[in-house]
Write a protein that holds these residues in place. Structure first.
Motif, PDB file in Angstrom:
ATOM      1  N   LEU A 140       5.525   6.928   7.730  1.00 57.12           N
ATOM      2  CA  LEU A 140       6.030   6.954   6.348  1.00 57.12           C
ATOM      3  C   LEU A 140       5.728   5.645   5.624  1.00 57.12           C
ATOM      4  CD1 LEU A 140       9.446   8.798   6.790  1.00 57.12           C
ATOM      5  CD2 LEU A 140       7.388   9.634   5.635  1.00 57.12           C
ATOM      6  N   ARG A 141       5.771   4.537   6.343  1.00 58.02           N
ATOM      7  CA  ARG A 141       5.455   3.240   5.736  1.00 58.02           C
ATOM      8  C   ARG A 141       4.017   3.223   5.219  1.00 58.02           C
ATOM      9  NH1 ARG A 141       3.299  -1.157   8.058  1.00 58.02           N
ATOM     10  NH2 ARG A 141       3.679  -0.361  10.160  1.00 58.02           N
ATOM     11  N   TYR A 142       3.091   3.737   6.012  1.00 55.37           N
ATOM     12  CA  TYR A 142       1.696   3.810   5.576  1.00 55.37           C
ATOM     13  C   TYR A 142       1.546   4.738   4.369  1.00 55.37           C
ATOM     14  CZ  TYR A 142      -0.202   1.224   9.520  1.00 55.37           C
ATOM     15  OH  TYR A 142      -0.522   0.241  10.413  1.00 55.37           O
ATOM     16  N   LEU A 143       2.243   5.834   4.387  1.00 52.50           N
ATOM     17  CA  LEU A 143       2.178   6.792   3.280  1.00 52.50           C
ATOM     18  C   LEU A 143       2.720   6.171   1.992  1.00 52.50           C
ATOM     19  CD1 LEU A 143       1.395   9.685   2.522  1.00 52.50           C
ATOM     20  CD2 LEU A 143       3.715  10.374   3.153  1.00 52.50           C
ATOM     21  N   GLU A 144       3.842   5.480   2.086  1.00 53.94           N
ATOM     22  CA  GLU A 144       4.437   4.833   0.906  1.00 53.94           C
ATOM     23  C   GLU A 144       3.530   3.713   0.378  1.00 53.94           C
ATOM     24  OE1 GLU A 144       8.323   3.713   2.228  1.00 53.94           O
ATOM     25  OE2 GLU A 144       9.099   5.759   2.018  1.00 53.94           O
ATOM     26  N   ALA A 145       2.903   2.973   1.274  1.00 56.02           N
ATOM     27  CA  ALA A 145       1.997   1.913   0.844  1.00 56.02           C
ATOM     28  C   ALA A 145       0.780   2.501   0.127  1.00 56.02           C
ATOM     29  CB  ALA A 145       1.544   1.080   2.055  1.00 56.02           C
ATOM     30  N   ALA A 147       0.734   5.256  -1.578  1.00 60.77           N
ATOM     31  CA  ALA A 147       1.196   5.773  -2.861  1.00 60.77           C
ATOM     32  C   ALA A 147       1.317   4.657  -3.904  1.00 60.77           C
ATOM     33  CB  ALA A 147       2.525   6.498  -2.714  1.00 60.77           C
ATOM     34  N   ASP A 148       1.567   3.449  -3.429  1.00 62.73           N
ATOM     35  CA  ASP A 148       1.715   2.313  -4.333  1.00 62.73           C
ATOM     36  C   ASP A 148       0.391   1.745  -4.808  1.00 62.73           C
ATOM     37  OD1 ASP A 148       4.446   2.498  -4.140  1.00 62.73           O
ATOM     38  OD2 ASP A 148       4.627   0.993  -2.538  1.00 62.73           O
ATOM     39  N   ASP A 149      -0.710   2.113  -4.144  1.00 64.11           N
ATOM     40  CA  ASP A 149      -2.036   1.595  -4.511  1.00 64.11           C
ATOM     41  C   ASP A 149      -2.474   2.099  -5.869  1.00 64.11           C
ATOM     42  OD1 ASP A 149      -2.173   0.162  -2.231  1.00 64.11           O
ATOM     43  OD2 ASP A 149      -3.506   1.549  -1.182  1.00 64.11           O
TER      44      ASP A 149
END
Length: 149
Positions: A140-145, A147-149
């Motif tokens: 989830l951390r990778y997914l959220e990061a 999404a922020d790009d």
């Protein structure tokens, strides 16, 4: 700014109704004046129309099974070229958002194609994450990061 609205024709009353499933004596849904396109916007008219129909389906304004106006009817109501509306409908059909039932017309699809596509993408992502030894929190951390790009 020039706007086109989905409006009733003269003598049709205050709102334009469509017949569900293209059959007689079925429930009717009021479309109202929510659909509009801006000729001066930076996006093509067919894209504006396509996105508004998708948004209306997702927010419940257009329910699954609702019959949409014909290409010619909608083009006339919005003051658009028939090919503009036809392209929006064609792209919606390719994406699985609407379905054409021959002479009965175009209908909102019964299932949102993004549901199955996103579920498949999520399963695939989790398979890769598990293969790399990542837990749910890390995945989830990778997914959220991303999404922020």
């Amino acid at each position: 700014m020039q706007w086109g609205y989905l409006q009733p024709r003269r003598g049709e009353g205050a709102s334009w109704a469509v017949n569900l499933a293209g059959l007689r004596d079925t429930e009717q849904v009021e479309l109202g004046e929510w659909l509009r396109v801006d000729g001066r916007a930076g996006r093509p008219l067919f894209d504006q129309l396509r996105n508004q129909i998708i948004d209306a389906i997702r927010d419940g304004t257009l329910s699954p099974g609702v019959r949409l106006p014909t290409v010619r009817e909608l083009a006339g109501q919005l003051g658009l070229a028939v090919n503009t509306v036809a392209r929006a409908y064609r792209e919606l059909e390719i994406a699985g958002v609407v379905e054409t039932r021959g002479r009965f017309g175009t209908f909102v699809a019964r299932a949102d194609p993004s549901d199955s596509a996103m579920a498949a993408a999520a399963r695939s992502y989790l398979d890769v994450a598990r293969g790399l030894g990542l837990g749910k929190a890390d995945a989830l951390r990778y997914l959220e990061a991303a999404a922020d790009d």
